[in-house]
Design an enzyme around this catalytic site. Structure first.
Site, PDB file in Angstrom:
ATOM      1  CB  CYS A 152      -0.762   0.051   1.436  1.00 61.04           C
ATOM      2  SG  CYS A 152      -1.761   1.712   1.237  1.00 61.04           S
ATOM      3  CB  CYS A 154      -2.282   5.641   0.595  1.00 64.22           C
ATOM      4  SG  CYS A 154      -2.590   5.749  -1.271  1.00 64.22           S
ATOM      5  CG  LEU A 264       7.083 -30.367 -16.348  1.00 62.89           C
ATOM      6  CD1 LEU A 264       7.148 -31.130 -15.392  1.00 62.89           C
ATOM      7  CD2 LEU A 264       6.235 -30.888 -17.620  1.00 62.89           C
ATOM      8  CB  THR A 269       6.174 -17.838  -9.248  1.00 66.26           C
ATOM      9  OG1 THR A 269       6.732 -18.875  -8.995  1.00 66.26           O
ATOM     10  CG2 THR A 269       4.655 -17.788  -8.637  1.00 66.26           C
ATOM     11  CG  HIS A 358      12.247 -22.572  -5.078  1.00 67.15           C
ATOM     12  ND1 HIS A 358      12.030 -21.063  -4.761  1.00 67.15           N
ATOM     13  CD2 HIS A 358      13.541 -22.811  -4.516  1.00 67.15           C
ATOM     14  CE1 HIS A 358      12.959 -20.752  -4.264  1.00 67.15           C
ATOM     15  NE2 HIS A 358      13.878 -21.691  -4.032  1.00 67.15           N
ATOM     16  CG  ASP A 367      15.558 -16.876  -0.302  1.00 72.92           C
ATOM     17  OD1 ASP A 367      16.688 -16.366  -0.251  1.00 72.92           O
ATOM     18  OD2 ASP A 367      14.420 -16.104  -0.396  1.00 72.92           O
ATOM     19  CG  LEU A 411      11.636 -32.684  -8.730  1.00 71.80           C
ATOM     20  CD1 LEU A 411      12.751 -33.369  -8.363  1.00 71.80           C
ATOM     21  CD2 LEU A 411      11.890 -31.365  -8.509  1.00 71.80           C
ATOM     22  CD  GLU A1266       3.202  19.126  -0.508  1.00 68.07           C
ATOM     23  OE1 GLU A1266       2.493  20.032  -0.008  1.00 68.07           O
ATOM     24  OE2 GLU A1266       3.995  19.206  -1.580  1.00 68.07           O
TER      25      GLU A1266
HETATM   26  C1  LIG Z   1       6.949 -11.683  -6.730  1.00 68.11           C
HETATM   27  C2  LIG Z   1       7.913 -12.990  -6.637  1.00 68.11           C
HETATM   28  C3  LIG Z   1       8.726 -12.950  -5.470  1.00 68.11           C
HETATM   29  C4  LIG Z   1       9.881 -14.139  -5.246  1.00 68.11           C
HETATM   30  N1  LIG Z   1      10.689 -13.689  -4.197  1.00 68.11           N
HETATM   31  C5  LIG Z   1      11.269 -14.869  -4.056  1.00 68.11           C
HETATM   32  C6  LIG Z   1      12.251 -14.948  -2.745  1.00 68.11           C
HETATM   33  O1  LIG Z   1      12.233 -13.880  -1.970  1.00 68.11           O
HETATM   34  N2  LIG Z   1      13.071 -16.069  -2.891  1.00 68.11           N
HETATM   35  C7  LIG Z   1      12.876 -16.808  -3.783  1.00 68.11           C
HETATM   36  O2  LIG Z   1      13.910 -17.661  -3.395  1.00 68.11           O
HETATM   37  N3  LIG Z   1      12.366 -17.020  -4.662  1.00 68.11           N
HETATM   38  C8  LIG Z   1      11.378 -15.996  -5.021  1.00 68.11           C
HETATM   39  N4  LIG Z   1      10.611 -16.130  -6.052  1.00 68.11           N
HETATM   40  C9  LIG Z   1      11.014 -17.052  -6.898  1.00 68.11           C
HETATM   41  C10 LIG Z   1       9.937 -18.296  -6.770  1.00 68.11           C
HETATM   42  O3  LIG Z   1      10.483 -18.901  -5.542  1.00 68.11           O
HETATM   43  C11 LIG Z   1      10.082 -19.383  -7.977  1.00 68.11           C
HETATM   44  O4  LIG Z   1       9.471 -18.479  -9.144  1.00 68.11           O
HETATM   45  C12 LIG Z   1       9.166 -20.391  -7.642  1.00 68.11           C
HETATM   46  O5  LIG Z   1       9.376 -21.012  -6.605  1.00 68.11           O
HETATM   47  C13 LIG Z   1       9.070 -21.279  -8.969  1.00 68.11           C
HETATM   48  O6  LIG Z   1       7.978 -22.190  -8.765  1.00 68.11           O
HETATM   49  P1  LIG Z   1       6.957 -22.380  -9.940  1.00 68.11           P
HETATM   50  O7  LIG Z   1       5.958 -23.480  -9.320  1.00 68.11           O
HETATM   51  O8  LIG Z   1       5.919 -21.142  -9.816  1.00 68.11           O
HETATM   52  O9  LIG Z   1       7.561 -22.723 -11.102  1.00 68.11           O
HETATM   53  P2  LIG Z   1       6.937 -22.502 -12.564  1.00 68.11           P
HETATM   54  O10 LIG Z   1       7.217 -21.091 -13.074  1.00 68.11           O
HETATM   55  O11 LIG Z   1       5.539 -23.099 -12.827  1.00 68.11           O
HETATM   56  O12 LIG Z   1       8.165 -23.375 -13.331  1.00 68.11           O
HETATM   57  C14 LIG Z   1       9.564 -23.062 -13.220  1.00 68.11           C
HETATM   58  C15 LIG Z   1      10.351 -24.109 -14.119  1.00 68.11           C
HETATM   59  O13 LIG Z   1      10.438 -25.380 -13.330  1.00 68.11           O
HETATM   60  C16 LIG Z   1      10.423 -26.317 -14.262  1.00 68.11           C
HETATM   61  N5  LIG Z   1       9.597 -27.521 -13.567  1.00 68.11           N
HETATM   62  C17 LIG Z   1       8.354 -27.171 -12.575  1.00 68.11           C
HETATM   63  N6  LIG Z   1       8.160 -28.421 -11.893  1.00 68.11           N
HETATM   64  C18 LIG Z   1       9.038 -29.324 -12.386  1.00 68.11           C
HETATM   65  C19 LIG Z   1       8.988 -30.693 -12.301  1.00 68.11           C
HETATM   66  N7  LIG Z   1       8.054 -31.362 -11.613  1.00 68.11           N
HETATM   67  N8  LIG Z   1       9.830 -31.326 -13.085  1.00 68.11           N
HETATM   68  C20 LIG Z   1      10.704 -30.730 -14.165  1.00 68.11           C
HETATM   69  N9  LIG Z   1      10.545 -29.489 -14.206  1.00 68.11           N
HETATM   70  C21 LIG Z   1       9.727 -28.713 -13.567  1.00 68.11           C
HETATM   71  C22 LIG Z   1       9.498 -25.807 -15.419  1.00 68.11           C
HETATM   72  O14 LIG Z   1       9.638 -26.488 -16.578  1.00 68.11           O
HETATM   73  C23 LIG Z   1       9.989 -24.141 -15.400  1.00 68.11           C
HETATM   74  O15 LIG Z   1      11.015 -24.401 -16.144  1.00 68.11           O
HETATM   75  C24 LIG Z   1       9.786 -14.925  -6.146  1.00 68.11           C
HETATM   76  C25 LIG Z   1       8.994 -14.969  -7.243  1.00 68.11           C
HETATM   77  C26 LIG Z   1       8.100 -13.991  -7.793  1.00 68.11           C
HETATM   78  C27 LIG Z   1       7.073 -13.879  -8.856  1.00 68.11           C
HETATM   79  S1  FES Z   2      -2.457   2.349  -2.221  1.00 72.73           S
HETATM   80 FE1  FES Z   2      -3.230   1.787  -0.413  1.00 72.73          FE
HETATM   81  S2  FES Z   2      -5.003   2.946  -0.102  1.00 72.73           S
HETATM   82 FE2  FES Z   2      -3.736   3.589  -1.962  1.00 72.73          FE
END
Ligand SMILES: Cc1cc2nc3c(=O)[nH]c(=O)nc-3n(C[C@H](O)[C@H](O)[C@H](O)COP(=O)(O)OP(=O)(O)OC[C@H]3O[C@@H](n4cnc5c(N)ncnc54)[C@H](O)[C@@H]3O)c2cc1C
Ligand code: FES
Ligand code: FES
Length: 1316
Positions: A152, A154, A264, A269, A358, A367, A411, A1266
């Site tokens: 947020c 604001c 996959l 994310t 991840h 991490d 995996l 402000e």
């Molecule tokens: C806003 C944001 C903040 C984040 N902050 C952090 C953070 O603070 N610390 C941190 O460590 N990470 C952070 N991340 C990263 C996040 O941890 C990873 O993006 C996430 O763990 C990936 O998992 P997923 O299921 O979304 O993968 P997906 O995006 O669905 O897949 C990622 C990859 O993994 C492969 N894959 C997935 N599953 C399998 C499987 N079973 N076998 C073979 N290949 C596979 C896919 O082919 C693909 O290439 C952040 C991400 C975002 C968007």
């Molecule tokens: S961004 Fe939270 S109230 Fe405006």
């Protein structure tokens, strides 16, 4: 969405209603689908990358094995709709509405004043709602973790947190305030009540209870779907991508064999960010979410085997359970993982991201991978050819092909062994922000000792953030095997690790020295931690470690703010109907919380409407040799490409063009715009526009470059008083220095948005725009199109945060859209993506301050010679005004008898900087506080004494010769000293510092004199229009814009008092240029002041007209009088006008009575820093503000808190990063960190000084929009105090000036010269 005959029907539910999508496109995300396809616009777009939480919705799924329904929040912007088959989606509209019943979460956020602009509110509501669905009586820890994913800009979070804390049963509270009292126990926490001081901004007793039986049920049809044993492969074919979702492992492995390069997709994310921000596109995506084997959990005595498809939240829950059951020594790795799972990303991302995704993503700052890697985990993988085990080790993490999965392998699960008795595992991370920020550096460390000894038998360290992959200190660790765990080993280990984990000076991400330092800081912490545990096992076997060192092992706790807000209670004699002075809820609060408040992009798309995407310069300074748009024009859905040639009249104003013509002057300069039938098409085509550049010299990026090339905008501005030259002759000491102040991104949650609707007749146009200055937008569009202003109506319903960033820029962007509308004849929607918004629109001006100060040994400052250089960027915008403000306000609270200040605006090849809350004051006054602190240090005096000594004490004149009375300044200072118990806490800080070597505390108190208003007379005028209808209802319109600051609420309060009718009679629609013409920008803290006067004026005119009728029928009702007036043909409509204050400055003479009044304040902040990592924790802040008589204490305190937190971000967190060529790297919440909830002081108290007279403003009020931002600097100076304590103890010379923002990197590097 295109249709393919092979596509299955996608079936899911939204808010209890079945959705069948026959043309599901895998590239379409849930946020888009909700907003644009089924018109549920409650969830908002804030970043598109999972980083802000504005799009949060809840997903529920039924698990046919456990027969349980799970509910979890997600970031809808990263959820592909194809992943929703069989799921139930709940949006903010689904939980409550003003038409039916509002949900207790919606009610409490709104009534607790947790909404200002309201753009973040639906996301907040849904995060909390999802928490309550799982835990109707949540703990404070759960609440803290839930908030981490929602930003947020604001409120400063405190009111949101406080209203939602009401769901926590007080018995489960773990956060105690300084007195050891429960933070939930409001009554007990209140300071001794002085008469007529109020501390209640809302009535908790009014809140309806949470009743879980009222929630939507999970659709039985989805349960049946989940139970279906058929498990057939589903397929969804989109325009460019096909989504295949197998139901069994066999099908999954066969598909992976058939399409080895298809990724996959589980949480999306990681893939989702690549697809969105790196333009990666996949022809095939395989979704294994329905494959049961990926979700199994096996718990044996060797350890856990967790399915790769489990979400990180599920992993966290499983580990928490195991850790609670097994002895600590067996769960070392699990504990280390849990530590990071609390802060990794936000709750929504942890709910979506899978363990497998991840691990396989192997992000360099992962991490979990460093911990899993040192923990000897094993990956269970499978393909059609069979199963295999792959060690999750340094080779796998380094992406070596022979240690990784083959293209056809999947995996399935991960084996995580339990630890042995003599095994120790720890995890470390340092990120720009405690929660929801990728680590700068992280580490997993594991050591194993020979039984009953401290002889190392196995040692492994993995670092993230130190290269393109997770890297191992393998060589060093191997050489240490056989060594004893002692200081000698540590010294050797540090030397070897530094040698092995090298980072070239040009490493991407910069901060090279800091990152290297962190590697050994973590190692040192690990050493201490293990030592401590060994000693606990064998107290006599190991020498004592001083307690002074051990402090550093405690990580800063994740805390959310609590505090007391005190203000003058209402006079008991005031009529109940009169709302002035009462803490009335924001007029749109409930609508914000239900998602019904309509923002610019929430309006349905009109027939023929086109979407705009801009093409911007990739070069900072170049001639454009050619522009070839032919490929873009031929792209699907594209209607036209608009360039400078299409502008009928003026191409922008002054030196700021709408479209670059022959030359580009910054990266981000708009060159042309593509208009297409969807935003996706416009965006795809914009990538195909080819531009050939020829670089032009010189390239000027920084203030220093500009000084070298004498590149300036406008002449030098100067103010002077006394005789500076001769004063320097008679002082005891002279100090010279300079300080750098970084810029700031507005980061309003709603990005720049405009819709242009051309009308059929007379070239008329309706412009719906998110702007602080509708009249300027109207003027720009009229000028650009070469038509009179009377054909253009600019409408502003509400703005999702602005902070100065929507004053001038929307004029340019609306003009770009208007040209497109005129050329194509179609309505145009132009919504900037977050990345483009940050790139194109500029922000707060960075400043270089140089100072020469003459002072006496007692701390009295006699002379100061100051120079300011601000980085204006490539065009003038408001830069000359900003430098004027910086000069006029630089003295802050101090009387410096001989003072000269000169300022210049530097012209550079950065996007043009613009207005930003505080407008030069947060920069200029910061420089002043820097040199005041430096004088104190030089004189070996406490800074607060030097501040007091030099502060204005009696009626006096400012540097621009305006007379003022500093009585309230002194009162604020003294009250703040008292409220914060400054001296006793300072003593406690000193005692703490004596007991702790690596952690230091600091405390600072800063005074403030803030002048309100614009130094131009015509800028302070305002107008209003008030209609009374024959049913007695009243419509108020005024020239101010509702930006979240509560101006409309205050205007209704004014009208209610003046017309003597309840607020429920009054309605405030939108602001537009037809109803109130020739308005000025809403800003400068004057919006409510001047528009309030105009509304008052209109109401008084009406009351005057009604007076004879009232006196004839004094017992009549309002409706009677109004009807009688109508019958007597008395006009029931009146305009109101306020001429403003005389406020002209004579720069020749350096004189001007330019400000109507001053706002005074003071803030005291206390922090703790970690000298090993540079992390800091905001412990407590006390603010005292002179708000005089507050029209609405809830709104005013909200402004103070919100501004303070924005200031806290400015001075300590928010860092804009550019390449040497001026390319902005920080283009979204994942790179640019505004404060999140855990960055707010754990104790946060605000009090308004008792009201005094302020005849210049309506009802003796003061504009507080402000001022508070500067008070954020108290945190900066508290950090500086802590750093000074660390340096003193280490025998390092004092530092006079620390640059702003004082990031963890700066803090860490300032605490030592090298290494430790
Ligand atoms: C806003 C944001 C903040 C984040 N902050 C952090 C953070 O603070 N610390 C941190 O460590 N990470 C952070 N991340 C990263 C996040 O941890 C990873 O993006 C996430 O763990 C990936 O998992 P997923 O299921 O979304 O993968 P997906 O995006 O669905 O897949 C990622 C990859 O993994 C492969 N894959 C997935 N599953 C399998 C499987 N079973 N076998 C073979 N290949 C596979 C896919 O082919 C693909 O290439 C952040 C991400 C975002 C968007
Ligand atoms: S961004 Fe939270 S109230 Fe405006
Ligand atoms: S818009 Fe989805 S998290 Fe920001």
């Amino acid at each position: 969405m295109s249709h393919s005959k092979d596509s299955d029907e996608l079936v899911f539910f939204v808010n209890g209603k079945k959705v069948i999508e026959r043309n599901a496109d895998p590239e379409v995300n849930l946020l888009f689908y909700l907003r644009k396809v089924i018109q549920l616009t409650g969830a908002k777009y804030g970043c598109g990358g999972g980083g802000c939480g504005a799009c949060t919705v809840m997903i529920s799924r039924y698990d046919p094995i456990s027969k349980k329904i799970s509910h979890f929040s997600v970031a809808a912007c990263l959820v592909p709709i194809c992943s929703l088959h069989g799921a139930a989606v709940t949006t903010v509209e689904g939980i409550g509405s003003t038409k039916t019943r509002i949900h207790p979460v919606q009610e409490r956020i709104a009534k607790g004043h947790g909404t200002q602009c309201g753009f973040c509110t639906p996301g907040m509501v849904m995060s909390i709602y999802a928490l309550l669905r799982n835990h109707p009586e949540p703990s404070l820890q759960q609440l803290t973790e839930t908030f981490g994913g929602n930003l947020c800009r604001c409120t400063g979070y405190r009111p949101i947190v406080e209203s939602v804390k009401s769901f926590i049963p007080s018995s489960s509270c773990f956060q105690m305030n300084g007195n050891g009292k429960c933070c939930l126990d409001e009554e007990k926490n209140e300071p001794e009540k002085k008469t007529s001081v109020d501390t209640k901004l809302y009535e908790k007793k009014e809140f309806q209870p949470l009743d879980p039986t009222q929630e939507l049920i999970f659709p039985p049809e989805l349960m049946r779907m989940a139970e279906d044993p058929q498990k057939r492969v589903l397929m969804f074919c989109g325009e460019r991508t096909t989504w295949i979702a197998p139901g069994t492992l066999k099908d999954l492995l066969e598909l992976k064999m058939k399409y080895p390069s298809a990724p996959l997709i589980i949480g999306n994310t990681s893939l989702g960010l690549d697809m969105k921000f790196k333009e990666v596109s996949y022809p095939i995506l395989i979704s294994p979410a329905r494959v049961l084997e990926l979700h199994t959990v096996t718990d044996t005595k060797e350890g856990l085997t967790l399915g790769a498809g489990l979400s990180l939240t599920q992993v966290k829950d499983i580990l928490t359970d195991v850790v609670s059951r097994l002895p600590e020594e067996r769960t070392q790795m699990y504990r280390a993982l849990l530590k990071h799972l609390r802060t990794l990303a936000g709750q929504q991302i942890r709910n979506m991201a899978s363990l497998g995704g991840h691990i396989i993503s192997r992000l360099p700052t992962s991490d979990l991978n460093p911990i899993l890697g040192v923990g000897n985990c094993i990956l269970n993988v499978a393909s059609v050819e069979g199963a295999q085990q792959i060690p999750l080790d340094d080779r796998f993490l380094a992406r070596l092909p022979d240690a990784s999965l083959k293209a056809d392998q999947v995996l399935i699960s991960v084996f995580m062994p339990l630890s042995g008795k003599w095994e120790f595992v720890s995890a470390f991370r340092q990120a720009p922000r405690q929660q929801n920020a990728l680590a700068v550096v992280n580490a997993g460390m594991r050591v194993v000792f020979k039984e009953d000894t401290s002889t190392i038998t196995d040692f492994s360290i993995l670092y993230g953030g130190m290269g393109a992959t997770t890297v191992s200190a393998k060589r060093s660790c191997q050489q240490l095997i056989g060594r004893c765990w002692d200081e000698e080993m540590l010294t050797e280990a540090c030397r070897m690790v530094l040698e092995e984990i090298s980072l070239p000076a040009s490493a991407p991400g910069g901060m090279v020295e800091y990152r290297r330092t962190l590697t050994i800081s973590f190692l040192f912490k690990f050493y201490l931690d293990v030592w401590k545990q060994l000693k606990m096992r064998d107290p006599r076997g190991y020498p004592d470690i001083s307690k002074k060192l051990l402090h550093v092992l405690e990580d800063f706790p994740l805390t959310i703010p609590q505090g007391i807000q005190s203000f003058k209670g209402i006079d008991p004699q005031q009529p109940l109907q009169d709302p002035v002075g009462r803490p009335i809820m924001h007029q749109s609060g409930i609508k914000h919380a239900t998602g019904e408040a309509v923002f610019c992009d929430d309006v349905s798309v009109l027939a023929e409407e086109l979407f705009l995407a801009v093409v911007t310069s990739s070069r900072p300074h170049a001639r454009m040799i050619s522009l070839d748009a032919s490929e873009a024009l031929a792209s699907p859905g594209v209607v036209d490409v608009i360039t400078a040639q299409d502008i009928p009249s003026d191409n922008g104003r002054e030196e700021e063009s709408l479209f670059a013509q022959d030359e580009v002057i910054c990266v981000g300069h708009i060159i042309c715009a593509v208009a297409a039938d969807s935003y996706a098409h416009a965006k795809q085509a914009s990538k195909k526009v080819k531009i050939v550049y020829e670089d032009v010299e010189p390239l000027i990026v920084t203030v220093q470059d500009a000084l070298l090339h004498e590149s300036f905008i406008g002449p030098e501005k100067k103010l002077e008083q006394g005789n500076v030259q001769s004063a320097f002759q008679c002082v005891d000491q002279i100090l010279e220095g300079e300080v750098h102040f970084g810029g700031q991104e507005h980061f309003y949650m709603e990005t720049q948005s405009v819709r242009v609707v051309p009308k059929a007749e007379d070239k008329e146009m309706d412009i719906y725009v998110s702007s602080q200055d509708a009249a300027f937008t109207q003027e720009m569009v009229a000028r650009t199109l070469g038509i009179p202003k009377n054909r253009i109506n600019c409408h502003v319903k509400r703005v999702g945060g602005a902070f100065g960033g929507k004053a001038s820029k929307p004029g340019l962007l609306a003009s770009v859209a208007a040209v497109a509308a005129q050329k194509t004849g179609c309505p145009i929607r132009f919504i900037l993506e977050r990345g483009d918004d940050m790139l194109v629109t500029g922000g707060r001006h960075p400043l270089l301050g140089k100072y020469k100060i003459g002072f006496m040994n007692d701390g009295k400052i006699k002379a100061a010679d100051i120079q300011f250089y601000i980085n204006g960027g490539c065009t003038p915008d408001d830069s000359e005004l900003v430098i004027e403000y910086a000069l006029l306000k630089l003295e802050n609270a101090y009387k410096i008898p001989n003072l000269r200040v000169r300022g210049r605006v530097c012209k550079t090849n950065l996007p043009s900087n613009t207005a930003f809350r505080g407008f030069g004051f947060p920069q200029g006054a910061f420089v002043t506080e820097t040199w005041v602190s430096a004088v104190a240090a030089k004189c070996h005096l406490p800074p607060e004494k030097v501040r007091e000594l030099n502060m204005y004490k009696t009626i006096d004149r400012t540097i621009h010769k305006q007379e003022f009375d500093p009585e309230n300044l002194i009162k604020c200072w003294e009250t703040c000293m008292e409220n914060s118990s400054y001296y006793s806490r300072k003593k406690a800080v000193e005692e703490f510092n004596q007991q702790s070597f690596w952690k230091k505390r600091g405390i600072a108190i800063i005074p403030m004199k803030f002048s309100v208003g614009f130094p131009r007379t015509f800028y302070n005028q305002a107008a209003a229009l008030v209609h009374v209808y024959t049913d007695g209802s009243v419509l108020v319109a005024h020239g101010g814009v509702e930006l979240g600051q509560g101006i409309n609420t205050k205007m209704m309060q004014v009208a209610s008092r003046e017309l003597k009718i309840p607020m429920s009679y009054i309605h405030l629609d939108e602001m537009n240029t037809v109803t109130v013409p020739n308005t000025v920008a809403t800003g400068g803290s004057t919006g409510a002041d001047v528009n309030g006067r105009a509304v008052q004026n209109a109401c008084q005119t009406l009351m005057k007209r009604l007076e004879p009728i009232v006196s004839q029928n004094p017992n009549g009702t309002w409706e009677d009088w109004v009807n009688e007036a109508f019958t007597q043909s008395i006009s029931l409509s009146a305009t109101g006008y306020f001429r403003g204050y005389k406020a002209d400055m004579d720069w020749e003479k350096g004189e001007g009575d330019i400000y109507p009044y001053f706002v005074f304040g003071a803030a005291c902040s206390e922090v703790e820093i970690d000298c090993l990592t540079g992390a800091h924790k905001n412990i407590r802040t006390d603010i005292v503000m002179d708000g005089s008589f507050s029209i609405n204490p809830a709104v005013d305190i909200g402004q103070i808190e919100g501004a303070f937190v924005q200031g806290l971000g400015l001075y300590t967190l928010e860092e804009l990063k550019y390449s040497p060529e001026g390319v902005l790297y920080t283009r979204g919440p994942n790179q640019y960190k505004i404060p999140s909830v855990t960055d707010i002081p754990e104790e946060f108290h605000v009090s308004l000084l008792a009201p005094t007279q302020n005849p210049k403003a309506i009802y003796s009020s003061k504009g507080l929009g402000e001022a508070g931002i500067f008070l954020g600097s108290s945190v900066f100076f508290a950090i500086a105090d802590a750093v000074a304590a660390a340096r003193k103890e280490r025998g390092l010379p004092p530092i006079w000036a620390m640059n702003s923002p004082v990031t963890a990197e700066l803090i860490r590097m300032a605490c030592s010269t090298s290494g430790f």
